[in-house]
Design a protein around this motif. Structure first.
Motif, short mmCIF file in Angstrom:
data_model
loop_
_atom_site.label_atom_id
_atom_site.label_comp_id
_atom_site.label_asym_id
_atom_site.label_seq_id
_atom_site.Cartn_x
_atom_site.Cartn_y
_atom_site.Cartn_z
N SER A 272 -5.22 -2.69 12.46
CA SER A 272 -4.36 -3.00 11.31
C SER A 272 -3.62 -1.72 10.92
O SER A 272 -3.83 -1.15 9.85
CB SER A 272 -5.20 -3.52 10.15
N LEU A 273 -2.74 -1.28 11.80
CA LEU A 273 -2.15 0.06 11.75
C LEU A 273 -1.37 0.29 10.45
O LEU A 273 -0.60 -0.57 10.01
CB LEU A 273 -1.22 0.25 12.95
N SER A 334 -28.36 -3.52 7.05
CA SER A 334 -29.16 -4.34 6.14
C SER A 334 -29.47 -5.71 6.72
O SER A 334 -30.32 -6.43 6.19
CB SER A 334 -28.43 -4.52 4.81
N GLY A 335 -28.77 -6.10 7.79
CA GLY A 335 -28.91 -7.43 8.35
C GLY A 335 -27.83 -8.39 7.90
O GLY A 335 -27.65 -9.46 8.50
N LYS A 336 -27.09 -8.04 6.87
CA LYS A 336 -26.00 -8.89 6.41
C LYS A 336 -24.84 -8.79 7.40
O LYS A 336 -24.60 -7.74 7.99
CB LYS A 336 -25.52 -8.46 5.02
N THR A 337 -24.10 -9.89 7.54
CA THR A 337 -22.97 -9.91 8.47
C THR A 337 -21.65 -9.82 7.70
O THR A 337 -21.53 -10.28 6.56
CB THR A 337 -22.97 -11.18 9.33
N VAL A 338 -20.65 -9.22 8.37
CA VAL A 338 -19.35 -8.99 7.75
C VAL A 338 -18.26 -9.44 8.71
O VAL A 338 -18.24 -9.05 9.88
CB VAL A 338 -19.14 -7.50 7.41
N GLU A 339 -17.33 -10.25 8.20
CA GLU A 339 -16.13 -10.59 8.95
C GLU A 339 -15.06 -9.54 8.64
O GLU A 339 -14.71 -9.33 7.48
CB GLU A 339 -15.62 -11.97 8.57
N ILE A 340 -14.59 -8.87 9.67
CA ILE A 340 -13.57 -7.83 9.48
C ILE A 340 -12.20 -8.49 9.49
O ILE A 340 -11.68 -8.85 10.55
CB ILE A 340 -13.66 -6.76 10.60
N LEU A 341 -11.63 -8.65 8.32
CA LEU A 341 -10.30 -9.25 8.22
C LEU A 341 -9.20 -8.20 8.32
O LEU A 341 -8.07 -8.53 8.66
CB LEU A 341 -10.16 -10.02 6.89
N ASN A 342 -9.55 -6.96 8.00
CA ASN A 342 -8.58 -5.87 8.06
C ASN A 342 -9.31 -4.60 8.47
O ASN A 342 -10.23 -4.16 7.77
CB ASN A 342 -7.90 -5.69 6.69
N THR A 343 -8.91 -4.03 9.59
CA THR A 343 -9.62 -2.82 10.07
C THR A 343 -9.28 -1.59 9.24
O THR A 343 -9.91 -0.54 9.40
CB THR A 343 -9.31 -2.54 11.55
N ASP A 344 -8.27 -1.71 8.35
CA ASP A 344 -7.94 -0.59 7.47
C ASP A 344 -8.83 -0.56 6.23
O ASP A 344 -8.75 0.36 5.43
CB ASP A 344 -6.47 -0.67 7.05
N ALA A 345 -9.70 -1.54 6.09
CA ALA A 345 -10.72 -1.51 5.03
C ALA A 345 -12.02 -1.03 5.66
O ALA A 345 -13.05 -1.70 5.62
CB ALA A 345 -10.87 -2.88 4.40
N GLU A 346 -11.94 0.17 6.25
CA GLU A 346 -13.06 0.70 7.04
C GLU A 346 -14.05 1.52 6.23
O GLU A 346 -15.22 1.64 6.61
CB GLU A 346 -12.51 1.54 8.21
N ILE A 433 -12.51 -7.64 3.02
CA ILE A 433 -11.48 -7.52 1.99
C ILE A 433 -11.50 -8.80 1.16
O ILE A 433 -11.99 -9.84 1.60
CB ILE A 433 -10.06 -7.29 2.56
N GLY A 434 -10.89 -8.71 -0.03
CA GLY A 434 -10.92 -9.85 -0.93
C GLY A 434 -9.55 -10.41 -1.25
O GLY A 434 -9.40 -11.09 -2.25
N GLY A 435 -8.54 -10.09 -0.45
CA GLY A 435 -7.20 -10.60 -0.72
C GLY A 435 -6.36 -9.59 -1.45
O GLY A 435 -6.77 -8.44 -1.68
N PRO A 436 -5.16 -9.98 -1.89
CA PRO A 436 -4.19 -9.02 -2.43
C PRO A 436 -4.47 -8.57 -3.86
O PRO A 436 -3.88 -7.61 -4.33
CB PRO A 436 -2.87 -9.79 -2.35
N LEU A 437 -5.34 -9.24 -4.58
CA LEU A 437 -5.56 -8.93 -5.99
C LEU A 437 -6.86 -8.17 -6.21
O LEU A 437 -7.84 -8.37 -5.48
CB LEU A 437 -5.58 -10.22 -6.82
N ALA A 438 -6.87 -7.31 -7.22
CA ALA A 438 -8.08 -6.58 -7.65
C ALA A 438 -8.75 -5.86 -6.49
O ALA A 438 -9.97 -5.87 -6.34
CB ALA A 438 -9.07 -7.54 -8.32
#
Length: 490
Positions: A272-273, A334-346, A433-438
């Motif tokens: 996500s350059l 921790s064992g929790k899984t994460v969907e990477i929607l944006n690699t710039d939220a690294e 990520i949580g979308g464009p807000l907040a």
């Protein structure tokens, strides 16, 4: 630099420069008045000529005057009202800027400015930091160095008044930590890599009472730190997790206070350059890590009776054929899984695994993470306040008090459960990520899911860790002053 205390008559003080004040009404301080009388009214003549009006941080440098011991007199304005800390810092920065190029001794007749709110110890601590800022100059990668110019600086500061030696020592330690953090932040990313940061931690450990452990990318992958590895694997520079253990408390087994810094030594955004404009400033994405190293350096100088864990989670975020892709799902430590929607939220991905590692291994009494995490925080608060996120009122108060005292400002932003649903994912326990807000709040919400009941706060320093553009461009060393004052109050 050496620090001295003196109570001798002002006019007789031997110094390369003596600093005295006047307010905006033209009223001279007692010290300035004593010099004026000893010099036959030289200062008052300059005021009458309107060479200086006494506005806050206004300065006028006067040459040697017959009848006084100092070679120069710096006249400094203090304004027209009771000084607030921000104006006081402006005054001290103006003094340091005007006198930092003089060799010999600089004498400071500032004790009369002390109040119950801003006591003499505060002034001494802040002036030591002001000189540290004035004297810092980045030269590491410049080919031509003017050694003579670099050496021209005060040998000592003399405080004219009561003993504030302990405050000078504290201020100097913080100044050293700030300068160290600035230097690390300003280094180019081909030098300041995760391995470089690890080597710097080892140097600190060798020089002081620090136990340093380095976990490499391969070890972390074996441990199951899938979120960290998802970021680090895109670069040829191996990622590192760095642990520095300081044990100053009488009870070495007492629960430590942990500070954790994000150390992305260069952030392209990955797949996500990021846009190319100003991408060079992404070398500053490791300023959270730099602030942890700077804080640990200051603690080694001060030797407080507390236990502290300083952690850094460091990697480069690069695009490559084996880098993470939007849509990937990774399993955290921790064992929790994460969907990477944006690699710039690294940043949150490397931090969450470090939080789990730190909590599991050290059971900290508190955890504060420091990260250049979101542009959203910068958009909200600019370059004045760092963003503070926590649901722990005690921890919030401690950090806000440290910020108010140090002048290293924070502003508390919301961290309510209502925002958590923005991280929902159809394919994993959460999205990154949580979308464009907040955006700043949802990033903090993400991290909050890895605290495991530990008192925790998040400092988003995206707007305060460095300055952009022109001559002002460079690392600020923040929030080292905040962190040192916070930990010393424990």
């Amino acid at each position: 630099m050496q620090y001295q205390i003196s109570n001798q008559p002002v006019a007789g003080v031997q110094a390369s420069c003596i600093v005295v004040t006047l307010d905006q009404s033209g009223k001279l301080s007692d010290a300035a008045n004593a010099i004026d009388q000893a010099s036959g009214g030289f200062i008052q003549a300059r005021i009458d000529a309107r060479d200086i009006e006494g506005k806050t941080a206004q300065t006028l440098l006067l040459p040697a005057v017959a009848g006084i011991g100092a070679e120069r007199v710096l006249l400094v304005g203090t304004g027209k009202e009771t000084l607030k800390s921000a104006d006081a810092v402006k005054i001290l920065n103006a003094i340091a800027s005007a006198t930092s190029g003089y060799s010999g001794n600089v004498a400071l007749a500032l004790a009369h400015l002390a109040t119950d709110t801003l006591p003499a110890a505060w002034w001494a601590e802040q002036i030591a930091q002001a000189y540290g800022n004035a004297l810092y100059k980045y030269t590491e990668t410049k080919g031509k160095k003017d050694d003579a110019a670099e050496k021209r600086q005060p040998d000592s500061l003399t405080w004219l008044g009561d003993d504030v030696s302990a405050a000078f020592s504290k201020g100097e330690a913080i100044a050293l930590g700030v300068a160290y953090a600035k230097e690390l932040g300003n280094l180019p990313p081909n030098i300041c890599t995760p391995s470089y940061l690890a080597a710097e931690a080892v140097k600190l450990g060798a020089a002081g009472a620090l136990d340093v452990t380095i976990l490499d990318e391969e070890e972390l992958e074996k441990l199951g730190a899938g979120a960290f590895v998802s970021v680090a694997k895109g670069s040829s520079e191996p990622g590192k997790m760095i642990v520095m253990k300081y044990q100053g408390a009488a009870d070495k087994n007492a629960a430590p206070h942990m500070i954790l810094g994000k150390g992305i030594t260069f952030d392209t955004g990955g797949i996500s350059l990021k846009p190319g404009l100003n991408m060079d400033e992404m070398k500053y994405d490791m300023c959270g890590a730099a602030s942890v190293l700077g804080t640990m350096k200051a603690l080694l100088e001060l030797k407080p009776a507390i236990n502290v864990i300083g952690m850094i989670t460091s990697a480069e975020n690069m695009p490559a054929g084996h880098a993470s892709k939007p849509g990937d799902v990774v399993t955290t430590l921790s064992g929790k899984t994460v969907e990477i929607l944006n690699t710039d939220a690294e940043g949150r991905l490397v931090l969450c695994d470090a939080m789990t590692y730190g909590i599991n291994n050290f059971k900290p009494a508190s955890l504060v993470d420091i990260a250049t995490l979101t542009g959203a925080c910068m958009a909200a608060l600019g370059r004045v306040n760092s963003g503070l996120f926590t649901t722990d009122e005690t921890l919030a108060g401690e950090l806000q008090n440290a910020a108010a005292y140090s002048g290293d400002k924070v502003w508390r932003l919301p961290l309510e459960d209502d925002y958590q649903e923005l991280l929902d994912s159809n394919f994993a326990d959460m999205a990154n990520i949580g979308g464009p807000l907040a955006g700043a709040t949802t990033a903090a919400c993400f991290l909050s899911r890895f605290t495991e009941g530990t008192p925790w706060a998040h400092l988003d320093i995206a707007g305060t860790a460095w300055n952009s553009g022109g001559k002002a461009k460079g690392s600020t060393g923040r929030p080292v002053p905040l962190l040192v004052n916070y930990l010393l109050a424990k």
